[in-house]
Scaffold this active site. Structure first.
Site, short mmCIF file in Angstrom:
data_model
loop_
_atom_site.label_atom_id
_atom_site.label_comp_id
_atom_site.label_asym_id
_atom_site.label_seq_id
_atom_site.Cartn_x
_atom_site.Cartn_y
_atom_site.Cartn_z
N LYS A 9 0.97 -1.14 0.29
CA LYS A 9 -0.31 0.07 -0.01
C LYS A 9 1.43 1.42 -0.09
O LYS A 9 1.98 1.58 0.75
CB LYS A 9 -1.04 -0.38 1.43
CG LYS A 9 -1.78 1.36 1.22
CD LYS A 9 -1.20 1.95 3.08
CE LYS A 9 -0.05 2.44 3.02
NZ LYS A 9 0.51 2.75 4.82
N VAL A 67 9.18 -5.26 7.48
CA VAL A 67 8.33 -4.94 7.85
C VAL A 67 8.21 -3.53 8.78
O VAL A 67 9.57 -2.93 8.70
CB VAL A 67 8.63 -6.02 9.39
CG1 VAL A 67 7.95 -6.01 9.92
CG2 VAL A 67 8.01 -7.35 8.71
N SER A 102 7.12 -0.09 7.72
CA SER A 102 8.20 0.49 6.86
C SER A 102 6.73 1.38 5.99
O SER A 102 7.50 1.85 5.08
CB SER A 102 9.29 -0.75 5.85
OG SER A 102 8.00 -1.56 4.90
N GLY A 103 5.87 1.37 6.26
CA GLY A 103 4.86 2.96 6.05
C GLY A 103 4.73 2.42 4.80
O GLY A 103 4.34 2.69 4.28
N ILE A 104 4.22 0.61 4.51
CA ILE A 104 3.55 0.49 3.10
C ILE A 104 2.72 -1.16 3.63
O ILE A 104 2.04 -1.52 2.74
CB ILE A 104 4.85 -0.12 2.33
CG1 ILE A 104 5.89 -1.07 2.78
CG2 ILE A 104 5.20 0.54 1.07
CD1 ILE A 104 6.56 -1.81 1.35
N GLY A 105 2.33 -1.16 4.94
CA GLY A 105 1.32 -1.55 4.79
C GLY A 105 1.03 -2.77 5.13
O GLY A 105 -0.12 -3.77 4.78
N GLY A 106 2.76 -3.50 5.26
CA GLY A 106 2.19 -4.69 5.14
C GLY A 106 1.38 -5.53 5.67
O GLY A 106 0.76 -6.06 5.30
N SER A 116 -1.33 -5.22 6.80
CA SER A 116 -2.79 -4.20 7.17
C SER A 116 -3.24 -4.96 5.33
O SER A 116 -4.38 -5.56 5.23
CB SER A 116 -2.80 -3.04 6.76
OG SER A 116 -1.89 -1.83 8.34
N ASP A 144 -5.39 0.90 8.29
CA ASP A 144 -5.08 0.84 6.39
C ASP A 144 -5.60 -0.40 5.94
O ASP A 144 -5.85 -0.52 4.91
CB ASP A 144 -3.81 0.50 6.80
CG ASP A 144 -3.12 2.17 6.61
OD1 ASP A 144 -3.62 2.69 6.75
OD2 ASP A 144 -1.40 2.10 7.01
P1 ATP Z 1 1.00 0.62 8.29
O1 ATP Z 1 1.90 1.82 6.56
O2 ATP Z 1 -0.01 0.68 7.77
O3 ATP Z 1 2.07 1.58 9.09
P2 ATP Z 1 4.24 -0.37 8.67
O4 ATP Z 1 4.23 -0.93 6.77
O5 ATP Z 1 4.70 0.45 8.56
O6 ATP Z 1 2.20 -0.16 8.56
P3 ATP Z 1 3.71 -2.99 9.23
O7 ATP Z 1 4.71 -3.73 8.29
O8 ATP Z 1 2.16 -2.99 9.14
O9 ATP Z 1 4.11 -1.72 9.90
O10 ATP Z 1 4.38 -3.80 10.62
C1 ATP Z 1 4.08 -3.24 12.16
C2 ATP Z 1 3.81 -3.75 12.81
O11 ATP Z 1 3.28 -5.23 13.04
C3 ATP Z 1 5.51 -4.99 13.39
O12 ATP Z 1 6.59 -4.43 13.95
C4 ATP Z 1 5.51 -6.11 13.10
O13 ATP Z 1 5.59 -7.09 14.34
C5 ATP Z 1 3.87 -7.03 13.42
N1 ATP Z 1 2.85 -7.56 12.23
C6 ATP Z 1 1.53 -7.94 12.35
N2 ATP Z 1 1.79 -8.72 11.92
C7 ATP Z 1 2.08 -8.11 10.58
C8 ATP Z 1 2.96 -8.84 9.72
N3 ATP Z 1 1.67 -9.81 8.83
N4 ATP Z 1 3.40 -8.29 8.37
C9 ATP Z 1 4.44 -7.08 9.18
N5 ATP Z 1 4.33 -7.06 10.48
C10 ATP Z 1 2.97 -7.32 10.94
#
Ligand code: ATP
Length: 288
Positions: free
Chosen positions: A11, A97, A99-103, A105, A138
């Site tokens: 995302k 992980v 990293s702001g690309i909603g993995g 979510s 998200d």
């Molecule tokens: P967003 O852009 O929505 O803020 P993000 O990309 O910054 O999300 P995610 O990669 O979703 O963040 O990970 C945020 C935290 O959620 C991580 O520190 C991790 O421990 C936890 N987490 C829970 N489920 C997952 C998953 N399926 N994949 C990655 N991290 C997960």
């Protein structure tokens, strides 16, 4: 029995305005969100219990219990239909992980969709969107999985027409905590108009990316100065039409005319940054 699988795309917040803050502390956002043609992979297979296995290049450190949004998505869906069925779920973690690309979510959204089908829950799309919002701001937009304008605390999601174009994502592989970035944010709120300009051409989209930008960029750079280095590299790469940061960072994006131009740019960035260990990935964002 075979696994049934789905892509959980990255995302990307192409614009992100922080429009306010509710009394309970939740920030209100207004964001143009796009999805890439690459990402994590979720596979599900019928089983007695809900189990989760995680593999892939970014599996290390990803929780395999209730801490994982995939697990929580399965549980919340199961509870809402008082189901007794289980699922063996496999998550292949290709996206960096936190990293702001909603993995997480996107993984959760695809888990809801796959299990909803496999368990034949009969839930409506609105029911699924409510469950999605309980999992995170998200997750509703990730349930759509295509270009949208996302507003409020993530509950307002409207489809958008964006151009099909190339995209490169670059992450400097340094942690950038969302909570820390919001804590550093001290600017005024940015009201957004009810109607957005036409974003269906790449020129129109690039103007919006440049003009609206991302309200979390300044606090994110204070938290993680490498973001500034990544953005400078993207700005200088041949063929880039606009660039910015997604979510609260640290992943940044560049937009390109097409997939081939994006691929050439990613090769150039990778060569220039071999020693820096950045994650660089090229693909396309799908228009609608
Ligand atoms: P967003 O852009 O929505 O803020 P993000 O990309 O910054 O999300 P995610 O990669 O979703 O963040 O990970 C945020 C935290 O959620 C991580 O520190 C991790 O421990 C936890 N987490 C829970 N489920 C997952 C998953 N399926 N994949 C990655 N991290 C997960």
């Amino acid at each position: 029995m075979e696994y049934e699988g789905a892509l959980a795309p990255a995302k990307v917040n192409l614009t992100l305005a922080v429009t306010g803050r509710r009394s309970d502390g939740y920030h209100l956002l207004d964001s143009v969100v796009a999805f890439t043609d690459f990402g994590d992979r979720i596979s599900v297979m019928p089983a007695e219990e809900v189990t989760l296995a995680v593999d892939g290049p970014f599996a290390a450190g990803v929780p395999v219990d209730e801490g994982n949004l995939v697990f929580r998505a399965a549980q919340i869906l199961r509870q809402s239909v008082a189901g007794r069925e289980g699922a063996a779920i496999r998550l292949t973690k290709n996206l960096p992980v936190a990293s702001g690309i909603g993995g997480g979510s996107s993984d959760a959204a695809q888990t809801l969709l796959l299990l909803d089908r496999m368990w034949e829950t009969g839930l409506s799309r609105t029911d699924l969107a409510s469950l999605a919002l309980m999992l995170g701001a998200d997750v509703p937009v990730c349930l759509e999985g295509r270009a949208c304008r996302m507003r409020g605390i993530g509950e307002r999601v409207d489809r958008l027409r964006l151009p099909e174009c190339g995209i490169v994502l670059v992450n400097p592989m340094v942690p950038c905590s969302t909570a820390a970035v919001f804590k550093r944010r001290d600017g005024a709120f940015s009201p957004m108009p009810d109607d957005l300009p036409d974003l269906s051409t790449l020129s129109g989209l690039c103007i919006a990316v440049d003009q609206v930008g991302n309200d979390l960029l300044t606090p994110a750079i204070s938290e993680c100065p490498e973001i500034g280095v990544v953005l400078a590299s993207l700005e200088g790469v041949p063929g880039v039409r606009a660039h910015g940061m997604s979510g609260s960072g640290a992943t940044c994006f560049g937009l390109f005319d097409d997939a081939a131009t994006a691929k050439r740019a990613s090769d150039a960035l990778r060569t220039a940054q071999q020693a820096a260990n950045w994650w660089v990935h090229a693909g396309v964002i799908a228009g609608d």
